[in-house]
Design an enzyme around this catalytic site. Structure first.
Site, PDB file in Angstrom:
ATOM      1  N   HIS A   1      28.410  47.110  50.757  1.00  0.00           N
ATOM      2  CA  HIS A   1      27.256  47.938  50.421  1.00  0.00           C
ATOM      3  C   HIS A   1      27.660  49.183  49.636  1.00  0.00           C
ATOM      4  O   HIS A   1      28.702  49.793  49.870  1.00  0.00           O
ATOM      5  CB  HIS A   1      26.510  48.356  51.693  1.00  0.00           C
ATOM      6  CG  HIS A   1      27.337  49.243  52.589  1.00  0.00           C
ATOM      7  ND1 HIS A   1      27.379  50.610  52.464  1.00  0.00           N
ATOM      8  CD2 HIS A   1      28.160  48.925  53.618  1.00  0.00           C
ATOM      9  CE1 HIS A   1      28.187  51.112  53.372  1.00  0.00           C
ATOM     10  NE2 HIS A   1      28.684  50.114  54.089  1.00  0.00           N
TER      11      HIS A   1
ATOM     12  N   HIS B   1      37.729  43.126  37.100  1.00  0.00           N
ATOM     13  CA  HIS B   1      38.095  41.785  37.566  1.00  0.00           C
ATOM     14  C   HIS B   1      38.610  41.892  38.991  1.00  0.00           C
ATOM     15  O   HIS B   1      39.613  42.553  39.250  1.00  0.00           O
ATOM     16  CB  HIS B   1      39.185  41.211  36.650  1.00  0.00           C
ATOM     17  CG  HIS B   1      39.565  39.786  36.951  1.00  0.00           C
ATOM     18  ND1 HIS B   1      40.291  39.040  36.067  1.00  0.00           N
ATOM     19  CD2 HIS B   1      39.338  38.980  38.025  1.00  0.00           C
ATOM     20  CE1 HIS B   1      40.497  37.828  36.581  1.00  0.00           C
ATOM     21  NE2 HIS B   1      39.929  37.784  37.771  1.00  0.00           N
TER      22      HIS B   1
END
Length: 202
Positions: A124, A133
């Site tokens: 979250h 990446h």
């Protein structure tokens, strides 16, 4: 949808497209020596000709950014494997790919042209810049921010609310307990800076 880059990463993206019945129009690559990938014939792009609805399928963040800047492209919407779990109030940028079993939890923000590799976890309120990446099984706890172009290695773990700068590299299996500056290369448990990488401009 069109694919730009006939790499190993392209093979996985093509599998994701197949899993959601998304038709691939063309696969492009600048390397004239490459002829085929995963059963698709490779086309060379024509200079100055626009390619629409593209996912750039190159794992190297700097090369992915260069192609996005130099080629005449419009990005596809994000590409998401059916096994991915995405929470509420999540935003995901164009051209970003979510591989199998990725979890993105509530209120996370993911930039453009990112790769969230197999089983990576973005908790979250995390925020990822463009061209980030995450390698397989990388895990970001709540509230982590990751700057543009940073690569986080396989099985790396980042504790809550850490800020990681742009174009940094976090080694495989590293445990990140504190903020990381731009361009730093960090390895180990706990993570330590061993050098600074090349500065990316543009």
């Amino acid at each position: 949808m069109n694919i730009y880059g006939a790499s190993g990463h392209a093979k996985v993206v093509l599998d994701i497209a197949k899993s959601i019945n998304l038709e691939i129009a063309e696969v492009y690559d600048d390397n004239a020596a490459l002829k085929e990938v995963a059963g698709f014939r490779i086309q060379q792009p024509q200079k100055g000709v626009k390619i629409s609805n593209v996912v750039i399928t190159i794992g190297n963040n700097a090369i992915r950014k260069r192609i996005a800047q130099e080629k005449v492209l419009t990005l596809a919407a994000c590409l998401v494997h059916p096994s991915v779990q995405v929470g509420g109030a999540v935003s995901i940028g164009e051209g970003t790919v979510l591989m199998p079993n990725v979890v993105v939890n509530n209120s996370a923000k993911i930039g453009k042209n990112c790769i969230l590799n197999t089983a990576s976890v973005i908790e979250h309120d995390c925020e990822l810049g463009d061209f980030v990446h995450l390698s397989p099984n990388a895990a970001l706890a709540g509230g982590v921010s990751v700057g543009e172009g940073t690569h986080i290695g396989a099985n790396a773990v980042v504790i809550p609310c850490v800020k990681i700068g742009k174009w940094a590299v976090v080694g495989a299996g590293a445990v990140i307990l504190r903020d990381i500056p731009d361009y730093a290369v960090v390895v180990g448990n706990p993570g330590k800076i061993i050098k600074y990488g090349k500065r990316i401009h543009g």
